[in-house]
Design an enzyme around this catalytic site. Structure first.
Site, PDB file in Angstrom:
ATOM      1  N   GLY A  13       0.792  -1.287  -0.140  1.00  0.00           N
ATOM      2  CA  GLY A  13      -0.005  -0.013   0.031  1.00  0.00           C
ATOM      3  C   GLY A  13       0.436   1.657  -0.017  1.00  0.00           C
ATOM      4  CD  GLN A  14      -1.696   6.414  -0.723  1.00  0.00           C
ATOM      5  OE1 GLN A  14      -2.021   6.920  -1.734  1.00  0.00           O
ATOM      6  NE2 GLN A  14      -2.675   6.825  -0.080  1.00  0.00           N
ATOM      7  CG  LEU A  15       2.741   3.307   6.243  1.00  0.00           C
ATOM      8  CD1 LEU A  15       3.342   4.773   6.421  1.00  0.00           C
ATOM      9  CD2 LEU A  15       1.740   3.719   7.424  1.00  0.00           C
ATOM     10  CB  ALA A  62      -6.427  -0.534   6.037  1.00  0.00           C
ATOM     11  CE1 TYR A  63     -13.273  -3.888   1.253  1.00  0.00           C
ATOM     12  CE2 TYR A  63     -13.817  -1.613   2.077  1.00  0.00           C
ATOM     13  CZ  TYR A  63     -13.745  -2.661   1.040  1.00  0.00           C
ATOM     14  OH  TYR A  63     -15.250  -2.639  -0.031  1.00  0.00           O
ATOM     15  CB  THR A 103      -8.353   6.343   9.573  1.00  0.00           C
ATOM     16  OG1 THR A 103      -8.682   7.755   8.867  1.00  0.00           O
ATOM     17  CG2 THR A 103      -9.752   6.583  10.532  1.00  0.00           C
ATOM     18  CE1 TYR A 127     -10.601   3.127   6.148  1.00  0.00           C
ATOM     19  CE2 TYR A 127     -11.017   5.161   6.905  1.00  0.00           C
ATOM     20  CZ  TYR A 127     -10.558   4.448   6.447  1.00  0.00           C
ATOM     21  OH  TYR A 127      -8.379   4.778   6.947  1.00  0.00           O
ATOM     22  CE  LYS A 131      -7.789   1.910  10.660  1.00  0.00           C
ATOM     23  NZ  LYS A 131      -6.718   1.169   9.615  1.00  0.00           N
TER      24      LYS A 131
HETATM   25  N1  LIG Z   1      -5.139   6.697   2.910  1.00  0.00           N
HETATM   26  C1  LIG Z   1      -5.661   7.908   3.845  1.00  0.00           C
HETATM   27  O1  LIG Z   1      -5.851   8.680   3.007  1.00  0.00           O
HETATM   28  C2  LIG Z   1      -5.772   7.326   4.978  1.00  0.00           C
HETATM   29  C3  LIG Z   1      -6.368   8.253   6.276  1.00  0.00           C
HETATM   30  C4  LIG Z   1      -6.491   7.779   7.032  1.00  0.00           C
HETATM   31  C5  LIG Z   1      -5.567   6.599   7.510  1.00  0.00           C
HETATM   32  N2  LIG Z   1      -5.389   6.271   7.167  1.00  0.00           N
HETATM   33  C6  LIG Z   1      -5.072   4.619   7.424  1.00  0.00           C
HETATM   34  O2  LIG Z   1      -3.394   4.427   7.315  1.00  0.00           O
HETATM   35  C7  LIG Z   1      -3.267   3.019   6.569  1.00  0.00           C
HETATM   36  C8  LIG Z   1      -2.223   3.352   5.791  1.00  0.00           C
HETATM   37  O3  LIG Z   1      -2.936   3.562   4.729  1.00  0.00           O
HETATM   38  P1  LIG Z   1      -2.660   3.677   2.857  1.00  0.00           P
HETATM   39  O4  LIG Z   1      -3.134   4.793   1.912  1.00  0.00           O
HETATM   40  O5  LIG Z   1      -1.791   3.275   2.924  1.00  0.00           O
HETATM   41  O6  LIG Z   1      -4.156   2.359   1.830  1.00  0.00           O
HETATM   42  P2  LIG Z   1      -3.737   1.320   0.957  1.00  0.00           P
HETATM   43  O7  LIG Z   1      -3.101   2.354   0.402  1.00  0.00           O
HETATM   44  O8  LIG Z   1      -5.237   1.251   1.022  1.00  0.00           O
HETATM   45  O9  LIG Z   1      -3.143   0.301   1.228  1.00  0.00           O
HETATM   46  C9  LIG Z   1      -3.326  -0.745   1.978  1.00  0.00           C
HETATM   47  C10 LIG Z   1      -2.909  -2.520   1.963  1.00  0.00           C
HETATM   48  O10 LIG Z   1      -3.461  -3.259   2.952  1.00  0.00           O
HETATM   49  C11 LIG Z   1      -3.702  -3.832   2.494  1.00  0.00           C
HETATM   50  N3  LIG Z   1      -4.452  -4.683   2.495  1.00  0.00           N
HETATM   51  C12 LIG Z   1      -5.929  -5.015   2.288  1.00  0.00           C
HETATM   52  N4  LIG Z   1      -6.679  -5.654   3.058  1.00  0.00           N
HETATM   53  C13 LIG Z   1      -5.625  -7.082   2.909  1.00  0.00           C
HETATM   54  C14 LIG Z   1      -5.587  -8.016   3.806  1.00  0.00           C
HETATM   55  N5  LIG Z   1      -7.076  -8.914   3.939  1.00  0.00           N
HETATM   56  N6  LIG Z   1      -4.811  -8.930   4.473  1.00  0.00           N
HETATM   57  C15 LIG Z   1      -4.030  -8.389   3.639  1.00  0.00           C
HETATM   58  N7  LIG Z   1      -3.023  -6.702   3.207  1.00  0.00           N
HETATM   59  C16 LIG Z   1      -4.623  -6.523   3.042  1.00  0.00           C
HETATM   60  C17 LIG Z   1      -3.657  -3.740   0.854  1.00  0.00           C
HETATM   61  O11 LIG Z   1      -3.273  -4.894  -0.229  1.00  0.00           O
HETATM   62  P3  LIG Z   1      -4.383  -4.936  -1.861  1.00  0.00           P
HETATM   63  O12 LIG Z   1      -4.068  -3.607  -2.629  1.00  0.00           O
HETATM   64  O13 LIG Z   1      -3.315  -5.912  -2.276  1.00  0.00           O
HETATM   65  O14 LIG Z   1      -5.900  -4.782  -1.489  1.00  0.00           O
HETATM   66  C18 LIG Z   1      -2.110  -2.893   0.364  1.00  0.00           C
HETATM   67  O15 LIG Z   1      -1.326  -2.912   0.276  1.00  0.00           O
HETATM   68  C19 LIG Z   1      -4.303   2.585   7.010  1.00  0.00           C
HETATM   69  O16 LIG Z   1      -4.841   1.894   8.302  1.00  0.00           O
HETATM   70  C20 LIG Z   1      -5.291   3.586   6.725  1.00  0.00           C
HETATM   71  O17 LIG Z   1      -6.872   2.712   7.102  1.00  0.00           O
HETATM   72  C21 LIG Z   1      -5.360   5.637   5.441  1.00  0.00           C
END
Ligand SMILES: NC(=O)c1ccc[n+]([C@@H]2O[C@H](COP(=O)([O-])OP(=O)(O)OC[C@H]3O[C@@H](n4cnc5c(N)ncnc54)[C@H](OP(=O)(O)O)[C@@H]3O)[C@@H](O)[C@H]2O)c1
Length: 288
Positions: A13-15, A62-63, A103, A127, A131
């Site tokens: 994912g991004q992080l 995360a989803y 989040t 969502y 979380k």
């Molecule tokens: N993005 C935002 O704006 C935002 C804002 C606030 C907080 N956050 C939190 O920050 C954290 C990182 O977010 P991000 O933006 O990096 O998210 P992201 O880019 O959507 O990446 C999430 C990762 O989780 C993986 N994942 C999903 N279901 C899974 C499962 N069952 N088993 C293992 N891996 C799984 C995904 O794999 P696949 O791609 O293969 O499904 C993806 O690699 C998360 O906790 C998110 O809730 C994000």
């Protein structure tokens, strides 16, 4: 002293990707990127953690499909609550510490001043609720052997995010209407990754907030993306960005109107202050 062994869940994912790019001295990353593991598979999670025996696990998985979660809550809860719980239980049995990411969407956005870590969560959608449920499970299982970092408005040069969507739409259209009445703090995944590493190296525990510094509306953010990307020659033509109201851009999931997080105690605990979001944005765009 031997390296701290760290396993990252969600490394694609991004992080997760930025965590891999920013591994500090003194840390060995355990899972190579191609070895994924499914957080909804209890046996897989337990056996991977038993065999790798990490000192720390960072849960960047995360989803994150905020609107889709409204029609598929089971999938959101399976990853964000139950998957986080499985990781926490495996960490507890193997003696690892857990850094879990949460989040700003756990808050309802009505406060009007930066949210403190102790403020009462009141998520507006599935969502955020899933979380929040994950945060509770993880804290209950691990107590002070885990740290939770709430973050917000994450973007990076990889993956789908607001910045990438804006660049695409600004290349396609002459005019865009962007919501101006939701306020938060844009956060480069690279800054967040560096904060996560600092958290591991300083044995952080408890609830924390981390975003880049400063605040913006989505409209302000889009205007900045347009200006910075134009200056870097990333946009082929001008595009007018206009402010609109949330009610003019209805989405399946309600978003908090104000979700700025108070970072002061975390910046002190980590000895690391967030950079202003606009300078972080400039650095990210320069990577494209
Ligand atoms: N993005 C935002 O704006 C935002 C804002 C606030 C907080 N956050 C939190 O920050 C954290 C990182 O977010 P991000 O933006 O990096 O998210 P992201 O880019 O959507 O990446 C999430 C990762 O989780 C993986 N994942 C999903 N279901 C899974 C499962 N069952 N088993 C293992 N891996 C799984 C995904 O794999 P696949 O791609 O293969 O499904 C993806 O690699 C998360 O906790 C998110 O809730 C994000």
């Amino acid at each position: 002293m031997s390296d701290i062994k760290v396993l990252v869940a969600g490394s694609g994912g991004q992080l997760g990707s930025e965590l891999q790019r920013t591994v500090p001295a003194g840390v060995t990353l355990l899972a190579p990127p191609e070895v994924g593991f499914d957080l909804t598979d209890a046996a897989q999670v337990q056996s991977l953690i038993n065999s790798l025996d990490p000192d720390w696990i960072i849960n960047a998985a995360a989803y994150t499909a905020v609107d889709k979660a409204e029609e598929d809550p089971d999938s959101a809860y399976a990853v964000n609550r139950d998957g986080a719980g499985l990781l926490a239980s495996a960490a507890a049995s193997s003696g690892a510490r857990l850094l879990h990411i949460s989040t700003d969407f756990v808050f309802n956005g009505q406060k009007g001043s930066p949210y403190l870590v102790g403020d009462q969560p009141d998520p507006l959608g599935v969502y955020g609720a899933s979380k929040q449920a994950g945060d509770e499970v993880v804290s209950k299982i691990l107590g002070d052997r885990c740290a939770i970092i709430r973050t917000a408005w994450v973007y990076s040069s990889l993956g789908n995010n607001f910045v990438k969507t804006m660049l695409r739409l600004m290349g396609e259209r002459d005019q865009l209407g962007i919501v101006a009445d939701q306020i938060g703090s844009p956060t480069w995944a690279n800054s967040l990754a560096r904060a996560c590493w600092r958290a591991v190296l300083s044995d952080l525990s408890g609830m924390h907030h981390w975003t880049d510094a400063g605040v913006a509306s989505w409209y302000d953010f889009a205007v900045a993306i347009h200006e910075e990307a134009s200056a870097l020659g990333l946009l082929p033509k001008p595009c007018v960005v206009k402010p609109i109201r949330t009610e003019d851009y209805p989405t399946p999931a309600a978003r908090p109107a104000y979700s700025v997080l108070d970072k002061t105690p975390t910046w002190q605990a980590l000895g690391l202050e967030g950079e202003h979001w606009r300078s972080a944005l400039r650095k990210m765009l320069a990577e494209l």
